[in-house]
Design an enzyme around this catalytic site. Structure first.
Site, PDB file in Angstrom:
ATOM      1  N   ARG A   1      -7.674  -6.587  11.531  1.00  0.00           N
ATOM      2  CA  ARG A   1      -6.279  -6.228  11.793  1.00  0.00           C
ATOM      3  C   ARG A   1      -6.355  -4.727  11.812  1.00  0.00           C
ATOM      4  O   ARG A   1      -7.103  -4.078  12.337  1.00  0.00           O
ATOM      5  CB  ARG A   1      -5.281  -6.981  11.168  1.00  0.00           C
TER       6      ARG A   1
ATOM      7  N   ASP B   1       5.956   0.821   5.261  1.00  0.00           N
ATOM      8  CA  ASP B   1       6.647  -0.058   6.156  1.00  0.00           C
ATOM      9  C   ASP B   1       7.841   0.357   6.438  1.00  0.00           C
ATOM     10  O   ASP B   1       8.558   0.938   5.625  1.00  0.00           O
ATOM     11  CB  ASP B   1       6.642  -1.456   5.145  1.00  0.00           C
TER      12      ASP B   1
ATOM     13  N   TYR C   1       8.396  -7.912  -1.389  1.00  0.00           N
ATOM     14  CA  TYR C   1       7.601  -6.925  -0.591  1.00  0.00           C
ATOM     15  C   TYR C   1       8.249  -5.667  -0.473  1.00  0.00           C
ATOM     16  O   TYR C   1       7.721  -4.435  -0.403  1.00  0.00           O
ATOM     17  CB  TYR C   1       7.362  -7.567   0.661  1.00  0.00           C
TER      18      TYR C   1
HETATM   19  N1  LIG Z   1       1.096  -5.773  10.768  1.00  0.00           N
HETATM   20  C1  LIG Z   1       2.166  -5.269  11.022  1.00  0.00           C
HETATM   21  O1  LIG Z   1       2.887  -5.111  11.796  1.00  0.00           O
HETATM   22  C2  LIG Z   1       2.919  -4.441   9.953  1.00  0.00           C
HETATM   23  C3  LIG Z   1       4.034  -3.784   9.836  1.00  0.00           C
HETATM   24  C4  LIG Z   1       4.754  -3.005   8.630  1.00  0.00           C
HETATM   25  C5  LIG Z   1       3.770  -2.559   7.898  1.00  0.00           C
HETATM   26  N2  LIG Z   1       2.422  -2.959   7.905  1.00  0.00           N
HETATM   27  C6  LIG Z   1       1.420  -2.563   6.777  1.00  0.00           C
HETATM   28  O2  LIG Z   1       0.228  -2.115   7.412  1.00  0.00           O
HETATM   29  C7  LIG Z   1      -0.893  -2.561   6.439  1.00  0.00           C
HETATM   30  C8  LIG Z   1      -1.864  -3.429   7.561  1.00  0.00           C
HETATM   31  O3  LIG Z   1      -1.249  -4.339   8.051  1.00  0.00           O
HETATM   32  P1  LIG Z   1      -1.815  -5.671   8.290  1.00  0.00           P
HETATM   33  O4  LIG Z   1      -0.920  -6.782   9.080  1.00  0.00           O
HETATM   34  O5  LIG Z   1      -3.058  -5.376   9.286  1.00  0.00           O
HETATM   35  O6  LIG Z   1      -2.269  -6.246   6.852  1.00  0.00           O
HETATM   36  P2  LIG Z   1      -2.707  -7.562   6.534  1.00  0.00           P
HETATM   37  O7  LIG Z   1      -3.635  -8.374   7.558  1.00  0.00           O
HETATM   38  O8  LIG Z   1      -1.713  -8.391   5.863  1.00  0.00           O
HETATM   39  O9  LIG Z   1      -3.576  -7.562   5.318  1.00  0.00           O
HETATM   40  C9  LIG Z   1      -4.689  -6.268   5.266  1.00  0.00           C
HETATM   41  C10 LIG Z   1      -5.833  -6.788   4.619  1.00  0.00           C
HETATM   42  O10 LIG Z   1      -5.088  -6.775   3.083  1.00  0.00           O
HETATM   43  C11 LIG Z   1      -6.526  -7.465   2.259  1.00  0.00           C
HETATM   44  N3  LIG Z   1      -5.792  -7.748   1.051  1.00  0.00           N
HETATM   45  C12 LIG Z   1      -4.928  -8.735   0.694  1.00  0.00           C
HETATM   46  N4  LIG Z   1      -4.769  -8.830  -0.641  1.00  0.00           N
HETATM   47  C13 LIG Z   1      -6.018  -8.360  -1.312  1.00  0.00           C
HETATM   48  C14 LIG Z   1      -6.038  -7.994  -2.766  1.00  0.00           C
HETATM   49  N5  LIG Z   1      -5.549  -8.847  -3.653  1.00  0.00           N
HETATM   50  N6  LIG Z   1      -7.103  -7.286  -2.874  1.00  0.00           N
HETATM   51  C15 LIG Z   1      -7.781  -6.718  -1.657  1.00  0.00           C
HETATM   52  N7  LIG Z   1      -7.332  -6.714  -0.496  1.00  0.00           N
HETATM   53  C16 LIG Z   1      -6.354  -7.606  -0.381  1.00  0.00           C
HETATM   54  C17 LIG Z   1      -6.969  -8.591   2.996  1.00  0.00           C
HETATM   55  O11 LIG Z   1      -8.484  -8.406   3.223  1.00  0.00           O
HETATM   56  P3  LIG Z   1      -9.212  -9.709   3.240  1.00  0.00           P
HETATM   57  O12 LIG Z   1      -8.869 -10.226   4.807  1.00  0.00           O
HETATM   58  O13 LIG Z   1     -10.632  -9.273   3.388  1.00  0.00           O
HETATM   59  O14 LIG Z   1      -8.869 -10.815   2.272  1.00  0.00           O
HETATM   60  C18 LIG Z   1      -6.258  -8.355   4.347  1.00  0.00           C
HETATM   61  O15 LIG Z   1      -7.053  -8.452   5.366  1.00  0.00           O
HETATM   62  C19 LIG Z   1      -0.346  -3.208   5.483  1.00  0.00           C
HETATM   63  O16 LIG Z   1      -0.304  -2.139   4.496  1.00  0.00           O
HETATM   64  C20 LIG Z   1       1.019  -3.559   5.929  1.00  0.00           C
HETATM   65  O17 LIG Z   1       1.979  -3.681   4.883  1.00  0.00           O
HETATM   66  C21 LIG Z   1       1.798  -3.862   8.944  1.00  0.00           C
END
Ligand SMILES: NC(=O)c1ccc[n+]([C@@H]2O[C@H](COP(=O)([O-])OP(=O)(O)OC[C@H]3O[C@@H](n4cnc5c(N)ncnc54)[C@H](OP(=O)(O)O)[C@@H]3O)[C@@H](O)[C@H]2O)c1
Length: 244
Positions: A14, A140, A153
């Site tokens: 992602r 975020d 969160y």
């Molecule tokens: N997606 C969006 O539209 C969005 C919107 C607002 C903010 N954000 C922020 O942007 C960032 C990336 O978003 P995303 O949606 O790509 O994130 P995500 O897929 O929800 O999580 C990213 C990675 O975090 C790792 N993770 C989870 N728990 C963990 C732990 N206990 N220790 C170590 N690693 C851990 C996981 O790794 P593994 O897969 O290897 O287990 C996961 O692939 C995040 O900080 C999120 O809050 C995203």
């Protein structure tokens, strides 16, 4: 070792994977951290190492479980002898209905989104001081306005926003600390999956009329890392205007 090194947490899939690819494309060596996504992490490492030999190293760690931040930081620093950028991207995201929040949920959400970025940053201060490096936290837009049904969160990300500002003050002038606050980039998975109508509702609130892309986030993170020597303590919303 003259090549700069970026440590990116949660970088196997992602947004994190696009961050890793973008830093790599900008000439950095990358320490690609992951928790469970080993297959994806190895595939990305193999792909990027084919583009540039020995340019991506893997680091597996549960960041909510860790207490030995010194060893983790040492492992990262010793690999290529330096760290220039830490991107705190790893995150857990799911709803928590008030009345039913457990201590385990609190620890997982606060642990991944707030506690780990603080202690990892702290452990890497000597290395980042040496490289006059920087820290970029993926926040975020809901750090400012809470996301309904996601209080823990939202609290964690609000803490991460204050962490960004506090550490910018504490670690200046050698280390810059900034944040990028994504809006709607990739739809959540698993426990946080949304219905099609909920997705449509969200997109209707985005002035630019579309979801953002992980590349939109990566471009801004790279800007803060490489082209913003007089910016610290700032959080840039990358949200298609949703926060206005
Ligand atoms: N997606 C969006 O539209 C969005 C919107 C607002 C903010 N954000 C922020 O942007 C960032 C990336 O978003 P995303 O949606 O790509 O994130 P995500 O897929 O929800 O999580 C990213 C990675 O975090 C790792 N993770 C989870 N728990 C963990 C732990 N206990 N220790 C170590 N690693 C851990 C996981 O790794 P593994 O897969 O290897 O287990 C996961 O692939 C995040 O900080 C999120 O809050 C995203």
């Amino acid at each position: 070792m003259t090549t700069r090194v970026a440590l990116i947490t949660g970088a196997a899939r992602r947004i994190g994977a696009v961050l890793a690819t973008s830093f790599h494309g900008a000439g950095y060596n990358v320490i690609l951290h992951y928790l469970n996504s080993e297959t994806e992490a190895i595939a990305l490492q193999t792909h990027l190492n084919q583009l540039r030999n020995n340019s991506v190293a893997l680091l597996q760690a549960d960041l909510t479980d860790t207490n030995d931040w010194g060893s983790l930081a040492l492992e990262c620093t010793e690999h290529w002898g330096r760290i220039d950028v830490l991107v705190n991207n790893a995150s857990v995201f799911y709803p928590t209905l008030v009345g039913n929040v457990t201590v385990d949920m609190w620890q997982e959400l606060i642990g991944s989104n707030l506690r780990a970025p603080f202690f990892l940053s702290q452990a890497l201060i000597p290395a980042l001081n040496k490289s006059t490096g920087n820290i970029i936290n993926i926040v975020d837009i809901h750090a400012e306005k809470p996301l309904k049904d996601y209080p823990v969160y939202s609290i964690a990300k609000a803490g991460l926003a204050m962490l960004t500002q506090s550490l910018a003050k504490e670690l200046a002038p050698h280390i810059r600390v900034n944040g990028v606050a994504p809006g709607t980039i990739l739809w959540p998975e698993d426990k946080a999956t949304l219905s099609e109508s909920a997705k449509e509702n969200i997109l209707n609130k985005v002035p630019l009329g579309r979801q953002g892309t992980p590349e939109d986030i990566a471009r801004t993170v790279l800007f803060l890392a490489d082209d913003a020597p007089y910016i610290t303590g700032q959080i840039i919303n990358v949200d298609g205007g949703r926060s206005v």
